[in-house]
Design an enzyme around this catalytic site. Structure first.
Site, short mmCIF file in Angstrom:
data_model
loop_
_atom_site.label_atom_id
_atom_site.label_comp_id
_atom_site.label_asym_id
_atom_site.label_seq_id
_atom_site.Cartn_x
_atom_site.Cartn_y
_atom_site.Cartn_z
CG ASP A 1 11.29 112.66 50.14
OD1 ASP A 1 11.08 112.63 51.36
OD2 ASP A 1 12.04 111.85 49.56
CG HIS B 1 14.70 109.78 51.54
ND1 HIS B 1 13.41 110.24 51.44
CD2 HIS B 1 14.65 108.72 52.38
CE1 HIS B 1 12.62 109.49 52.18
NE2 HIS B 1 13.34 108.56 52.76
P1 NAX Z 1 10.87 96.04 56.33
O1 NAX Z 1 11.74 95.90 57.51
O2 NAX Z 1 9.42 95.71 56.41
O3 NAX Z 1 11.47 95.16 55.12
C1 NAX Z 1 12.83 95.15 54.80
C2 NAX Z 1 13.14 93.79 54.26
O4 NAX Z 1 14.49 93.80 53.81
C3 NAX Z 1 13.03 92.68 55.32
O5 NAX Z 1 12.13 91.69 54.84
C4 NAX Z 1 14.46 92.16 55.45
O6 NAX Z 1 14.50 90.77 55.65
C5 NAX Z 1 15.03 92.54 54.09
N1 NAX Z 1 16.48 92.62 54.07
C6 NAX Z 1 17.34 93.04 55.04
N2 NAX Z 1 18.62 92.91 54.63
C7 NAX Z 1 18.57 92.41 53.38
C8 NAX Z 1 19.56 92.06 52.43
N3 NAX Z 1 20.86 92.16 52.72
N4 NAX Z 1 19.15 91.58 51.24
C9 NAX Z 1 17.85 91.44 50.96
N5 NAX Z 1 16.87 91.75 51.81
C10 NAX Z 1 17.22 92.24 53.00
O7 NAX Z 1 11.10 97.52 55.80
P2 NAX Z 1 10.24 98.36 54.75
O8 NAX Z 1 9.21 99.11 55.48
O9 NAX Z 1 9.84 97.49 53.62
O10 NAX Z 1 11.33 99.44 54.29
C11 NAX Z 1 12.46 99.07 53.54
C12 NAX Z 1 13.45 100.20 53.45
O11 NAX Z 1 12.87 101.31 52.80
C13 NAX Z 1 13.94 100.72 54.82
O12 NAX Z 1 15.32 100.94 54.76
C14 NAX Z 1 13.22 102.04 54.95
O13 NAX Z 1 13.89 102.93 55.80
C15 NAX Z 1 13.22 102.50 53.51
N6 NAX Z 1 12.29 103.58 53.13
C16 NAX Z 1 12.70 104.45 52.19
C17 NAX Z 1 11.90 105.45 51.72
C18 NAX Z 1 12.37 106.41 50.67
O14 NAX Z 1 11.62 107.32 50.36
N7 NAX Z 1 13.56 106.27 50.09
C19 NAX Z 1 10.55 105.66 52.30
C20 NAX Z 1 10.00 104.46 52.97
C21 NAX Z 1 10.98 103.65 53.75
O15 NAX Z 1 11.13 104.22 55.02
#
Ligand code: NAX
Length: 328
Positions: free
Chosen positions: A160, A188
């Protein structure tokens, strides 16, 4: 070689992981004299895909990358780590309310907070997985219960901050590095408050340089609050390259010394500064004296407009905390 850092990345087979891991392994974050070990955590069904990522990391032949371990056990992944980048969580499904997502992902951070406290001691944690502040609140509760100091838990607001700096630079027709002291206050989420009143451009108040308060209090704030949604609308996927980049910026800022008179944004446990309820994981202006020793910048001043925005984002974080009260 002076040292080795061990970094755990959760959700390592996801899209942020894919953008994050090569850069972590390249040495660009911890510097050319620090070796890097990566502990990658995934859920069991994603482990085969994670092997592909590991192959690619090998094929990069990074001289500083000493070890890559994969596992579906949080305790194994967090063994002796110096940094935990908690990216893994479930994305928001179709028709899902924010409250549903909070309940869905909250339990992940109960288990990971507990596992962390068992497996690591001198560790810092950056929670990226959404809802990042509240997930961090949960991990913190269980980490602190196991002896890790509360100040070691942060949630990512740097994306952000970077978005806001880029938009101010575009508006002012200047380079992004001349924008400093960009605070994002609060959550966020769409209630976050990007604070142009205290930001500077070329060492001058941002409000003087831009000179258009209506834009700063309207279009600018909305643009930053809605930027994540705009990326999803355009790309069909959420921000990944910029999120990974921001996570690395966060780690670098915490590890390094903040230049005199400057600060960056990070969501950290409130100590009551600016009247924010103690314990909430709230984004503040933060300075680091190096090695992860941060403090909240005090005595910034606000207009009534800003005060209202900050109260609104605090209220949202309290609501989120109440939704997960049984998990903390
Ligand atoms: P993806 O869905 O591509 O990847 C997430 C990964 O986490 C998957 O491979 C899944 O298998 C794994 N996962 C799920 N549960 C798990 C657990 N209990 N232990 C270990 N791994 C687990 O998502 P991606 O685009 O990489 O985003 C990841 C997270 O970042 C999401 O929650 C998203 O909303 C968040 N974000 C946060 C941002 C921020 O500024 N704080 C910005 C970007 C993003 O949106």
């Amino acid at each position: 070689m002076a040292r080795t850092v061990r970094v755990a990345v959760t959700g390592a087979a996801g899209q942020i992981g894919y953008a994050l891991l090569p850069r972590l392994a390249s040495g660009e974050v911890f510097g050319p004299d620090t070796r890097v070990e990566l502990n990658l955590l995934e859920i069991t069904p994603a482990l085969p895909a994670l092997e592909g990522v590991v192959m690619e990391l090998q094929d990069c032949a990074f001289p500083l990358l000493d070890a890559v371990r994969t596992t579906d056990s949080a305790e194994e992944a967090f063994d002796g780590i110096n940094w935990g980048l908690f990216v893994g969580s479930k994305p928001r499904g179709k028709g899902m309310e924010r409250g549903d997502l909070i309940r869905e992902n909250g339990p992940i951070f109960v288990g990971q907070g507990k596992a962390l406290a068992k497996a690591a001691d001198d560790v810092q944690v950056l929670v990226v997985g959404n809802p990042a502040n509240t997930n961090c609140l949960i991990a913190k509760a269980h980490g602190v219960g196991g002896g890790i100091p509360a100040e070691r838990f942060h949630a990512m607001m740097r994306l952000d901050q970077n978005r806001a700096m880029a938009q101010l630079a575009l508006k002012a027709g200047t380079r992004v590095e001349s924008v400093t002291n960009m605070t994002i206050w609060g959550n966020h989420s769409a209630t976050q408050y990007p604070d142009a009143e205290n930001a500077q451009i070329g060492g001058r108040p941002c409000t003087d340089v831009i000179g258009h308060i209506g834009w700063l209090q309207g279009e600018f704030i909305e643009l930053i609050q809605q930027r994540g949604a705009a990326v999803i609308a355009a790309r069909g996927l959420s921000s990944a390259a910029s999120a990974a980049n921001a996570a690395l910026d966060h780690v670098r800022s915490m590890e390094g010394k903040t230049p005199d008179g400057e600060w960056f944004s990070a969501a950290v446990a409130s100590d009551g500064s600016y009247g924010i309820e103690e314990g909430l994981v709230f984004s503040f202006p933060v300075r680091s004296s190096g090695g992860g020793n941060w403090s909240i910048v005090q005595d910034l001043e606000f207009s009534d407009f800003a005060k209202e925005k900050i109260q609104a984002t605090e209220a949202e974080l309290k609501e989120e905390r109440d939704i997960v009260a049984d998990l903390i």
